[in-house]
Motif scaffolding. Structure first.
Motif, PDB file in Angstrom:
ATOM      1  N   GLU A  75      11.998  -7.751   2.462  1.00 35.14           N
ATOM      2  CA  GLU A  75      11.531  -8.917   3.218  1.00 35.14           C
ATOM      3  C   GLU A  75      12.222  -9.006   4.579  1.00 35.14           C
ATOM      4  N   ASP A  76      13.544  -8.813   4.573  1.00 40.75           N
ATOM      5  CA  ASP A  76      14.311  -8.898   5.817  1.00 40.75           C
ATOM      6  C   ASP A  76      13.923  -7.789   6.790  1.00 40.75           C
ATOM      7  N   LEU A  77      13.851  -6.580   6.292  1.00 40.93           N
ATOM      8  CA  LEU A  77      13.497  -5.444   7.147  1.00 40.93           C
ATOM      9  C   LEU A  77      12.071  -5.589   7.676  1.00 40.93           C
ATOM     10  N   ALA A  78      11.153  -6.021   6.824  1.00 34.91           N
ATOM     11  CA  ALA A  78       9.762  -6.215   7.247  1.00 34.91           C
ATOM     12  C   ALA A  78       9.684  -7.283   8.343  1.00 34.91           C
ATOM     13  N   PHE A  79      10.438  -8.367   8.182  1.00 32.46           N
ATOM     14  CA  PHE A  79      10.445  -9.420   9.198  1.00 32.46           C
ATOM     15  C   PHE A  79      10.977  -8.895  10.531  1.00 32.46           C
ATOM     16  N   ARG A  80      12.102  -8.189  10.472  1.00 36.51           N
ATOM     17  CA  ARG A  80      12.700  -7.676  11.707  1.00 36.51           C
ATOM     18  C   ARG A  80      11.768  -6.681  12.412  1.00 36.51           C
ATOM     19  N   MET A  81      11.096  -5.864  11.622  1.00 39.28           N
ATOM     20  CA  MET A  81      10.169  -4.906  12.230  1.00 39.28           C
ATOM     21  C   MET A  81       8.904  -5.599  12.730  1.00 39.28           C
ATOM     22  N   ALA A  82       8.443  -6.615  11.985  1.00 34.65           N
ATOM     23  CA  ALA A  82       7.235  -7.340  12.409  1.00 34.65           C
ATOM     24  C   ALA A  82       7.464  -8.063  13.727  1.00 34.65           C
ATOM     25  N   ILE A  83       8.623  -8.645  13.875  1.00 35.58           N
ATOM     26  CA  ILE A  83       8.913  -9.384  15.105  1.00 35.58           C
ATOM     27  C   ILE A  83       9.084  -8.436  16.287  1.00 35.58           C
ATOM     28  N   SER A  84       9.305  -7.157  15.986  1.00 27.98           N
ATOM     29  CA  SER A  84       9.412  -6.147  17.036  1.00 27.98           C
ATOM     30  C   SER A  84       8.045  -5.680  17.519  1.00 27.98           C
ATOM     31  N   ARG A  85       7.011  -6.074  16.795  1.00 29.64           N
ATOM     32  CA  ARG A  85       5.619  -5.825  17.195  1.00 29.64           C
ATOM     33  C   ARG A  85       5.264  -4.347  17.325  1.00 29.64           C
ATOM     34  N   TYR A  86       5.521  -3.593  16.269  1.00 29.96           N
ATOM     35  CA  TYR A  86       5.076  -2.203  16.265  1.00 29.96           C
ATOM     36  C   TYR A  86       3.558  -2.180  16.187  1.00 29.96           C
ATOM     37  N   SER A  87       2.959  -1.234  16.854  1.00 31.40           N
ATOM     38  CA  SER A  87       1.496  -1.165  16.897  1.00 31.40           C
ATOM     39  C   SER A  87       0.944  -0.555  15.611  1.00 31.40           C
ATOM     40  N   PHE A  88      -0.327  -0.793  15.389  1.00 31.96           N
ATOM     41  CA  PHE A  88      -1.031  -0.227  14.241  1.00 31.96           C
ATOM     42  C   PHE A  88      -0.917   1.297  14.257  1.00 31.96           C
ATOM     43  N   ASP A  89      -1.116   1.894  15.423  1.00 30.33           N
ATOM     44  CA  ASP A  89      -1.045   3.355  15.525  1.00 30.33           C
ATOM     45  C   ASP A  89       0.344   3.888  15.182  1.00 30.33           C
ATOM     46  N   GLU A  90       1.392   3.174  15.617  1.00 27.81           N
ATOM     47  CA  GLU A  90       2.758   3.598  15.281  1.00 27.81           C
ATOM     48  C   GLU A  90       2.997   3.535  13.776  1.00 27.81           C
ATOM     49  N   LEU A  91       2.517   2.473  13.155  1.00 26.58           N
ATOM     50  CA  LEU A  91       2.704   2.316  11.715  1.00 26.58           C
ATOM     51  C   LEU A  91       1.923   3.369  10.934  1.00 26.58           C
ATOM     52  N   LYS A  92       0.707   3.623  11.379  1.00 23.92           N
ATOM     53  CA  LYS A  92      -0.116   4.639  10.726  1.00 23.92           C
ATOM     54  C   LYS A  92       0.558   6.013  10.834  1.00 23.92           C
ATOM     55  N   GLU A  93       1.076   6.309  12.021  1.00 24.31           N
ATOM     56  CA  GLU A  93       1.769   7.573  12.248  1.00 24.31           C
ATOM     57  C   GLU A  93       3.026   7.665  11.373  1.00 24.31           C
ATOM     58  N   HIS A 160       7.197   0.378   1.218  1.00 18.35           N
ATOM     59  CA  HIS A 160       6.717  -0.993   1.026  1.00 18.35           C
ATOM     60  C   HIS A 160       6.770  -1.785   2.332  1.00 18.35           C
ATOM     61  N   VAL A 161       7.814  -1.571   3.109  1.00 13.96           N
ATOM     62  CA  VAL A 161       7.911  -2.246   4.407  1.00 13.96           C
ATOM     63  C   VAL A 161       6.772  -1.789   5.316  1.00 13.96           C
ATOM     64  N   ILE A 162       6.557  -0.494   5.382  1.00 14.76           N
ATOM     65  CA  ILE A 162       5.470   0.040   6.220  1.00 14.76           C
ATOM     66  C   ILE A 162       4.129  -0.504   5.744  1.00 14.76           C
ATOM     67  N   ALA A 163       3.933  -0.571   4.423  1.00 11.82           N
ATOM     68  CA  ALA A 163       2.669  -1.098   3.885  1.00 11.82           C
ATOM     69  C   ALA A 163       2.455  -2.548   4.303  1.00 11.82           C
ATOM     70  N   ARG A 164       3.498  -3.350   4.252  1.00 14.23           N
ATOM     71  CA  ARG A 164       3.392  -4.758   4.694  1.00 14.23           C
ATOM     72  C   ARG A 164       3.001  -4.844   6.168  1.00 14.23           C
ATOM     73  N   LEU A 165       3.703  -4.084   6.975  1.00  9.75           N
ATOM     74  CA  LEU A 165       3.443  -4.126   8.414  1.00  9.75           C
ATOM     75  C   LEU A 165       2.074  -3.546   8.734  1.00  9.75           C
ATOM     76  N   PHE A 166       1.708  -2.514   8.025  1.00 10.28           N
ATOM     77  CA  PHE A 166       0.411  -1.877   8.203  1.00 10.28           C
ATOM     78  C   PHE A 166      -0.691  -2.881   7.906  1.00 10.28           C
ATOM     79  N   ASP A 167      -0.548  -3.627   6.815  1.00 13.97           N
ATOM     80  CA  ASP A 167      -1.519  -4.679   6.464  1.00 13.97           C
ATOM     81  C   ASP A 167      -1.646  -5.698   7.585  1.00 13.97           C
ATOM     82  N   ARG A 168      -0.495  -6.168   8.066  1.00 11.46           N
ATOM     83  CA  ARG A 168      -0.491  -7.188   9.114  1.00 11.46           C
ATOM     84  C   ARG A 168      -1.166  -6.648  10.382  1.00 11.46           C
ATOM     85  N   ALA A 169      -0.808  -5.441  10.797  1.00 11.07           N
ATOM     86  CA  ALA A 169      -1.383  -4.855  12.006  1.00 11.07           C
ATOM     87  C   ALA A 169      -2.881  -4.589  11.835  1.00 11.07           C
ATOM     88  N   PHE A 170      -3.259  -4.140  10.616  1.00 12.87           N
ATOM     89  CA  PHE A 170      -4.660  -3.843  10.348  1.00 12.87           C
ATOM     90  C   PHE A 170      -5.509  -5.116  10.427  1.00 12.87           C
TER      91      PHE A 170
END
Length: 173
Positions: A75-93, A160-170
């Motif tokens: 949860e903490d890592l996902a929040f910190r990465m989400a607030i950093s605003r990684y793009s969908f393409d970066e997460l997919k890569e 799991h963190v990437i999956a969370r962020l990927f969902d949000r970006a998607f």
């Protein structure tokens, strides 16, 4: 010594001195002396680490190192990465790099049962080709299963963190 530098020095102290969950820290007065700062400054550092979930203050036991549950860390890592605003393409890569990098590990650790589970997942996805939202959930499950097969806890956490962020970006696209 600035707050950030002291915090880093304190973190280093915890790691290098081999603290593990359940260990009790020395009293604040001793820590203040060790780091050559006031007791109030040490208390601020300890409170910061308590708020971030690394330490816990217990009335009769003092300050102890907490066990950090994987879901809290995720949860903490996902929040910190989400607030950093990684793009969908970066997460997919990132997901693609992780999965291809662990293929040799998956090949070594896959069982007939997990292979069949992956095949079933693919069959269910194919049946849901006209229901993309449901198929997407199965796709997410498939990718998480791949990294779960590895049996490596940090890889599982990152997937799991990437999956969370990927969902949000998607969803935002």
């Amino acid at each position: 010594m600035k707050g950030t530098a002291l915090l880093q020095k304190f973190r280093t102290h915890l790691l290098e001195d081999g603290y593990v969950p359940g260990d009790r820290l020395m009293p604040e007065t001793e820590l203040a002396e060790r780091f050559q700062v006031s007791r109030a400054t040490i208390r601020e550092i300890i409170m910061h680490l308590c708020f971030s979930g690394v330490l816990e203050r217990a009335t009769s036991r003092g300050t102890i190192v907490r066990e950090i549950k994987p879901d809290v860390l995720e949860e903490d890592l996902a929040f910190r990465m989400a607030i950093s605003r990684y793009s969908f393409d970066e997460l997919k890569e990132t997901r693609l790099c992780m999965e291809t990098a662990v293929l040799p590990l998956i090949v070594r650790r896959i069982t007939p049962e997990t292979a069949e589970s992956l095949r079933q997942n693919i069959r269910r996805m194919e049946k849901l080709s006209r229901k993309p939202e449901e198929a997407d959930l199965l796709d997410k499950e498939f990718h998480l299963q791949l990294l779960d097969i590895c049996g490596n806890r940090p890889l599982r956490l990152f997937s799991h963190v990437i999956a969370r962020l990927f969902d949000r970006a998607f969803r935002q696209q």
